[in-house]
Design a protein around this motif. Structure first.
Motif, PDB file in Angstrom:
ATOM      1  N   GLU A 156       0.811  -1.223   0.000  1.00 42.46           N
ATOM      2  CA  GLU A 156       0.000   0.000   0.000  1.00 42.46           C
ATOM      3  C   GLU A 156       0.843   1.271   0.000  1.00 42.46           C
ATOM      4  N   LEU A 157       2.096   1.200   0.467  1.00 39.14           N
ATOM      5  CA  LEU A 157       2.960   2.385   0.421  1.00 39.14           C
ATOM      6  C   LEU A 157       3.291   2.765  -1.020  1.00 39.14           C
ATOM      7  N   GLU A 158       3.398   1.769  -1.892  1.00 35.20           N
ATOM      8  CA  GLU A 158       3.599   2.075  -3.308  1.00 35.20           C
ATOM      9  C   GLU A 158       2.376   2.798  -3.867  1.00 35.20           C
ATOM     10  N   ALA A 159       1.193   2.392  -3.426  1.00 34.77           N
ATOM     11  CA  ALA A 159      -0.023   3.064  -3.870  1.00 34.77           C
ATOM     12  C   ALA A 159      -0.010   4.533  -3.463  1.00 34.77           C
ATOM     13  N   ARG A 160       0.491   4.826  -2.273  1.00 40.47           N
ATOM     14  CA  ARG A 160       0.571   6.225  -1.849  1.00 40.47           C
ATOM     15  C   ARG A 160       1.545   7.012  -2.725  1.00 40.47           C
ATOM     16  N   THR A 161       2.650   6.383  -3.077  1.00 43.94           N
ATOM     17  CA  THR A 161       3.605   7.043  -3.974  1.00 43.94           C
ATOM     18  C   THR A 161       2.945   7.366  -5.310  1.00 43.94           C
ATOM     19  N   LEU A 162       2.203   6.410  -5.851  1.00 47.28           N
ATOM     20  CA  LEU A 162       1.525   6.641  -7.123  1.00 47.28           C
ATOM     21  C   LEU A 162       0.432   7.698  -6.985  1.00 47.28           C
ATOM     22  N   ALA A 163      -0.249   7.722  -5.853  1.00 47.27           N
ATOM     23  CA  ALA A 163      -1.287   8.740  -5.646  1.00 47.27           C
ATOM     24  C   ALA A 163      -0.668  10.130  -5.613  1.00 47.27           C
ATOM     25  N   ARG A 164       0.487  10.258  -4.981  1.00 48.77           N
ATOM     26  CA  ARG A 164       1.162  11.573  -4.953  1.00 48.77           C
ATOM     27  C   ARG A 164       1.597  11.972  -6.362  1.00 48.77           C
ATOM     28  N   LEU A 165       2.092  10.999  -7.123  1.00 47.08           N
ATOM     29  CA  LEU A 165       2.467  11.284  -8.508  1.00 47.08           C
ATOM     30  C   LEU A 165       1.249  11.724  -9.308  1.00 47.08           C
ATOM     31  N   ALA A 166       0.150  10.995  -9.160  1.00 49.92           N
ATOM     32  CA  ALA A 166      -1.075  11.356  -9.879  1.00 49.92           C
ATOM     33  C   ALA A 166      -1.533  12.757  -9.499  1.00 49.92           C
ATOM     34  N   ALA A 167      -1.461  13.078  -8.207  1.00 48.28           N
ATOM     35  CA  ALA A 167      -1.895  14.391  -7.730  1.00 48.28           C
ATOM     36  C   ALA A 167      -1.058  15.506  -8.343  1.00 48.28           C
ATOM     37  N   ARG A 168       0.238  15.234  -8.544  1.00 50.46           N
ATOM     38  CA  ARG A 168       1.136  16.253  -9.101  1.00 50.46           C
ATOM     39  C   ARG A 168       0.738  16.634 -10.520  1.00 50.46           C
ATOM     40  N   TYR A 169       0.150  15.675 -11.245  1.00 55.46           N
ATOM     41  CA  TYR A 169      -0.205  15.924 -12.642  1.00 55.46           C
ATOM     42  C   TYR A 169      -1.720  16.004 -12.847  1.00 55.46           C
ATOM     43  N   ALA A 170      -2.454  16.169 -11.755  1.00 55.22           N
ATOM     44  CA  ALA A 170      -3.909  16.255 -11.838  1.00 55.22           C
ATOM     45  C   ALA A 170      -4.331  17.483 -12.628  1.00 55.22           C
ATOM     46  N   GLY A 171      -5.381  17.328 -13.398  1.00 57.32           N
ATOM     47  CA  GLY A 171      -5.881  18.452 -14.182  1.00 57.32           C
ATOM     48  C   GLY A 171      -7.154  18.081 -14.899  1.00 57.32           C
ATOM     49  N   ALA A 176      -4.001  15.157 -19.115  1.00 54.37           N
ATOM     50  CA  ALA A 176      -3.934  15.357 -17.666  1.00 54.37           C
ATOM     51  C   ALA A 176      -4.309  14.063 -16.967  1.00 54.37           C
ATOM     52  N   VAL A 177      -3.856  13.930 -15.727  1.00 57.97           N
ATOM     53  CA  VAL A 177      -4.344  12.836 -14.895  1.00 57.97           C
ATOM     54  C   VAL A 177      -5.702  13.240 -14.352  1.00 57.97           C
ATOM     55  N   VAL A 178      -6.695  12.397 -14.583  1.00 54.45           N
ATOM     56  CA  VAL A 178      -8.065  12.723 -14.180  1.00 54.45           C
ATOM     57  C   VAL A 178      -8.615  11.778 -13.121  1.00 54.45           C
ATOM     58  N   GLY A 179      -7.881  10.675 -12.845  1.00 57.23           N
ATOM     59  CA  GLY A 179      -8.403   9.721 -11.881  1.00 57.23           C
ATOM     60  C   GLY A 179      -7.317   8.872 -11.267  1.00 57.23           C
ATOM     61  N   PHE A 180      -7.700   8.161 -10.204  1.00 55.80           N
ATOM     62  CA  PHE A 180      -6.802   7.240  -9.512  1.00 55.80           C
ATOM     63  C   PHE A 180      -7.541   5.939  -9.271  1.00 55.80           C
ATOM     64  N   GLY A 181      -6.899   4.810  -9.613  1.00 51.55           N
ATOM     65  CA  GLY A 181      -7.565   3.525  -9.534  1.00 51.55           C
ATOM     66  C   GLY A 181      -6.788   2.495  -8.738  1.00 51.55           C
ATOM     67  N   LEU A 182      -7.380   1.339  -8.605  1.00 47.74           N
ATOM     68  CA  LEU A 182      -6.787   0.197  -7.917  1.00 47.74           C
ATOM     69  C   LEU A 182      -7.212  -1.042  -8.686  1.00 47.74           C
ATOM     70  N   SER A 183      -6.238  -1.771  -9.236  1.00 48.46           N
ATOM     71  CA  SER A 183      -6.568  -2.872 -10.126  1.00 48.46           C
ATOM     72  C   SER A 183      -5.889  -4.161  -9.694  1.00 48.46           C
ATOM     73  N   ASN A 184      -6.015  -5.165 -10.537  1.00 48.63           N
ATOM     74  CA  ASN A 184      -5.476  -6.495 -10.347  1.00 48.63           C
ATOM     75  C   ASN A 184      -6.437  -7.353  -9.524  1.00 48.63           C
ATOM     76  N   ASP A 185      -6.002  -8.536  -9.132  1.00 52.70           N
ATOM     77  CA  ASP A 185      -6.849  -9.544  -8.509  1.00 52.70           C
ATOM     78  C   ASP A 185      -7.417  -9.029  -7.186  1.00 52.70           C
ATOM     79  N   GLU A 186      -8.726  -8.784  -7.161  1.00 52.52           N
ATOM     80  CA  GLU A 186      -9.327  -8.200  -5.960  1.00 52.52           C
ATOM     81  C   GLU A 186      -9.377  -9.159  -4.785  1.00 52.52           C
ATOM     82  N   ARG A 187      -8.974 -10.400  -5.011  1.00 52.53           N
ATOM     83  CA  ARG A 187      -8.869 -11.346  -3.903  1.00 52.53           C
ATOM     84  C   ARG A 187      -7.580 -11.154  -3.115  1.00 52.53           C
ATOM     85  N   ARG A 188      -6.706 -10.268  -3.610  1.00 54.13           N
ATOM     86  CA  ARG A 188      -5.427  -9.996  -2.968  1.00 54.13           C
ATOM     87  C   ARG A 188      -5.471  -8.651  -2.258  1.00 54.13           C
TER      88      ARG A 188
END
Length: 349
Positions: A156-171, A176-188
């Protein structure tokens, strides 16, 4: 409204129906011809499922099926080896979507997957954004906003890093970055652990668009709604299994990115008649049709509208689905308003 008399059947061309595409993954957006060319250029061998056996179906009710799907996706991603490959993917996605009537595309990318080839996650995202802005100016292309996605398979710390990156380029608007997601196997992973990352994205004004309700059922959707407060759910189709959950989705105004083709290919549903698109719409859910991973599943956005037609959606109802996709998007106001007018014109044909 359609001028057709009651009981008349019209089948207008769904490729000319203006729409938005909100569920498309970066690697999965590729043309199969493109990944084959990339593999040859880089001296890599592709699995037969991306060769003579393409497309394939998977059985994900057990984890072996998902592992097979993920292995195939990873093989395709392994062929993306640098800036020119990345730019090609963005450009072709925009042009292919535009050819199917998409006025606005939100392309989802996990920058960590491509960072080793271009010097890090920041250059990766900048390349994608730059090409998104560039191709959006081309005639016939869909305009492209970008969703940065974290993976449940990583910390989850990597997710925070990506969220900060996304926020930097939000527009707003193309490139522009317009959203933030969470993907891959939802059983994990534990959904709640990603809440701090989504809080960062929320403060930046990004659309919150995690996957939920594909491989897991209503309980997973409830956890996602409670812990992440999403604007949309990637998939979310299994909310239909619990009226209370579906009521909450509708009451909270959470849009569902429904991908019939991938649901069938992954074995979530056995066939078209089992996809609960009609039930979701009749319950009042906002539904935006998506193609998910055309490279893997062999069906693009237009074919999802054709699935709806098989499920006896009229042209007027297909137009409503297209409007819903635009309402649920982060498309600029001008793009949405122009598309709404053109939807009316499509119905008036």
């Amino acid at each position: 409204m359609s001028p057709d008399p009651p009981g008349a059947v019209r089948e207008r061309d769904t490729a000319t129906l203006p729409k938005a595409h909100l569920h498309l993954h970066f690697t999965g957006s590729m043309r199969v011809s493109t990944v084959r060319e990339m593999s040859q250029a880089h001296g890599l061998r592709l699995p037969s499922a991306l060769g003579d056996d393409w497309p394939v179906t998977f059985e994900t009710r057990d984890e072996r099926g998902w592992f097979r799907f993920q292995s195939l996706y990873d093989a395709a991603r392994h062929c993306v080896r640098g800036e020119s490959d990345m730019r090609r993917i963005v450009r072709e996605a925009a042009l292919d979507d535009g050819a199917e009537g998409s006025r606005w595309l939100e392309l989802q990318v996990d920058p960590t997957s491509y960072a080793p080839f271009v010097g890090g996650i920041t250059p990766t995202l900048e390349i994608v954004l730059d090409e998104a802005a560039s191709v959006s100016r081309e005639p016939g292309a869909a305009q492209v906003g970008v969703i940065v996605a974290a993976s449940r398979m990583r910390h989850e710390l990597e997710a925070r890093t990506l969220a900060r990156l996304a926020a930097r380029y939000a527009g707003e608007g193309p490139g522009a970055v317009v959203g933030f997601g969470l993907s891959n196997d939802e059983r994990r992973g534990e959904t709640e652990a990603f809440a701090p990352a989504f809080a960062i994205a929320r403060r930046a004004g990004l659309a919150l668009v995690p996957h939920a309700g594909e491989l897991l059922g209503p309980d997973a959707i409830e956890r996602t709604l409670t812990s992440l407060s999403p604007d949309r759910l990637g998939h979310g189709v299994r909310s239909i299994e619990d009226p209370r959950t579906l009521d909450r989705v509708v009451e909270d105004g959470v849009a569902l990115e429904v991908c019939p083709g991938s649901n069938i290919s992954l074995g979530v549903y056995d066939g078209i008649d089992d996809v609960p698109l009609r039930q979701l719409v009749d319950a009042g859910a906002t539904v935006a049709l998506g193609a998910d991973d055309p490279l893997i599943f062999g069906s693009r956005l237009q074919e999802q509208y054709e699935v709806a037609r098989v499920l006896e959606f009229t042209d007027a109802e297909l137009a409503d689905l297209a409007r819903a996709s635009l309402r649920a998007s982060r498309a600029p106001t001008e793009v949405r308003e122009t598309a709404y007018a053109d939807i009316d014109a499509w119905l008036a044909q």
